[in-house]
Design a protein around this motif. Structure first.
Motif, short mmCIF file in Angstrom:
data_model
loop_
_atom_site.label_atom_id
_atom_site.label_comp_id
_atom_site.label_asym_id
_atom_site.label_seq_id
_atom_site.Cartn_x
_atom_site.Cartn_y
_atom_site.Cartn_z
N UNK A 116 94.33 41.84 50.60
CA UNK A 116 93.08 42.22 49.93
C UNK A 116 91.94 42.23 50.94
N UNK A 117 90.92 43.03 50.68
CA UNK A 117 89.74 43.09 51.52
C UNK A 117 88.78 42.01 51.05
N UNK A 118 88.34 41.16 51.98
CA UNK A 118 87.39 40.10 51.63
C UNK A 118 85.98 40.66 51.61
N UNK A 119 85.04 39.88 51.07
CA UNK A 119 83.63 40.29 51.04
C UNK A 119 83.10 40.52 52.45
N UNK A 120 83.58 39.75 53.43
CA UNK A 120 83.13 39.90 54.81
C UNK A 120 83.59 41.22 55.42
N UNK A 121 84.68 41.78 54.92
CA UNK A 121 85.24 43.02 55.46
C UNK A 121 84.67 44.27 54.78
N UNK A 122 84.01 44.09 53.65
CA UNK A 122 83.45 45.23 52.93
C UNK A 122 82.18 45.71 53.61
N UNK A 123 81.92 47.01 53.51
CA UNK A 123 80.69 47.56 54.06
C UNK A 123 79.54 47.12 53.16
N UNK A 124 78.49 46.59 53.76
CA UNK A 124 77.32 46.12 53.04
C UNK A 124 76.74 47.26 52.20
N UNK A 125 76.33 46.96 50.97
CA UNK A 125 75.80 47.98 50.05
C UNK A 125 74.56 48.66 50.63
N UNK A 126 73.73 47.92 51.35
CA UNK A 126 72.54 48.51 51.97
C UNK A 126 72.90 49.51 53.06
N UNK A 127 73.92 49.18 53.83
CA UNK A 127 74.38 50.09 54.89
C UNK A 127 74.97 51.35 54.26
N UNK B 157 82.93 54.43 55.39
CA UNK B 157 82.53 53.39 54.44
C UNK B 157 83.70 52.63 53.83
N UNK B 158 84.90 52.99 54.19
CA UNK B 158 86.07 52.34 53.65
C UNK B 158 86.61 51.38 54.71
N UNK B 159 86.58 50.11 54.40
CA UNK B 159 87.04 49.10 55.35
C UNK B 159 88.53 49.22 55.61
N UNK B 160 88.88 48.95 56.84
CA UNK B 160 90.30 48.90 57.19
C UNK B 160 90.91 47.65 56.59
N UNK B 161 92.08 47.78 56.02
CA UNK B 161 92.78 46.59 55.53
C UNK B 161 94.26 46.72 55.87
N UNK B 162 94.83 45.60 56.21
CA UNK B 162 96.25 45.58 56.53
C UNK B 162 97.03 45.71 55.24
N UNK B 163 98.18 46.34 55.34
CA UNK B 163 99.00 46.57 54.16
C UNK B 163 99.32 45.25 53.44
#
Length: 99
Positions: free
Chosen positions: A34-45, A25-31
């Motif tokens: 910031x993680x954008x809304x598109x990269x975040x795991x959907x709350x429903x999922x 549930x933790x999106x990969x992000x490059x060092x």
């Protein structure tokens, strides 16, 4: 991985009965980015993932290494073990592998 474990169990196929999942549930992000809304795991999922763990049959062990905590009702329904890290207080586990 969980679906394969369930399939094997329901169809009498061999499986160790243990699955370890790292950060589903933790999106990969490059060092440094910031993680954008598109990269975040959907709350429903995310909610469906935690809820799906409630239906795991006895004798199966699913270890989820995650930076997010399950909802309290899910944590109570499962054997939830929180690892508190360096800030662990007496009675809390520091990490997965005891030091």
């Amino acid at each position: 991985m969980i679906a394969l474990l369930r399939y094997c169990q329901e169809n009498n196929r061999p499986h160790l009965g243990t699955v370890i999942i790292d950060s589903p549930l933790t999106s990969y992000k490059k060092q440094g980015k910031a993680v954008s809304d598109d990269e975040r795991v959907n709350a429903g999922i995310e909610a469906a993932f935690w809820e799906s763990l409630r239906s795991v049959k006895k004798g199966i062990q699913i270890i989820v290494i995650e930076n997010k905590e399950p909802p309290p009702d899910v944590a109570l329904a499962l054997h939830y073990e929180r690892f508190a890290g360096k800030e662990a207080e007496p009675g809390e586990r520091v990490g997965f592998i005891p030091q």
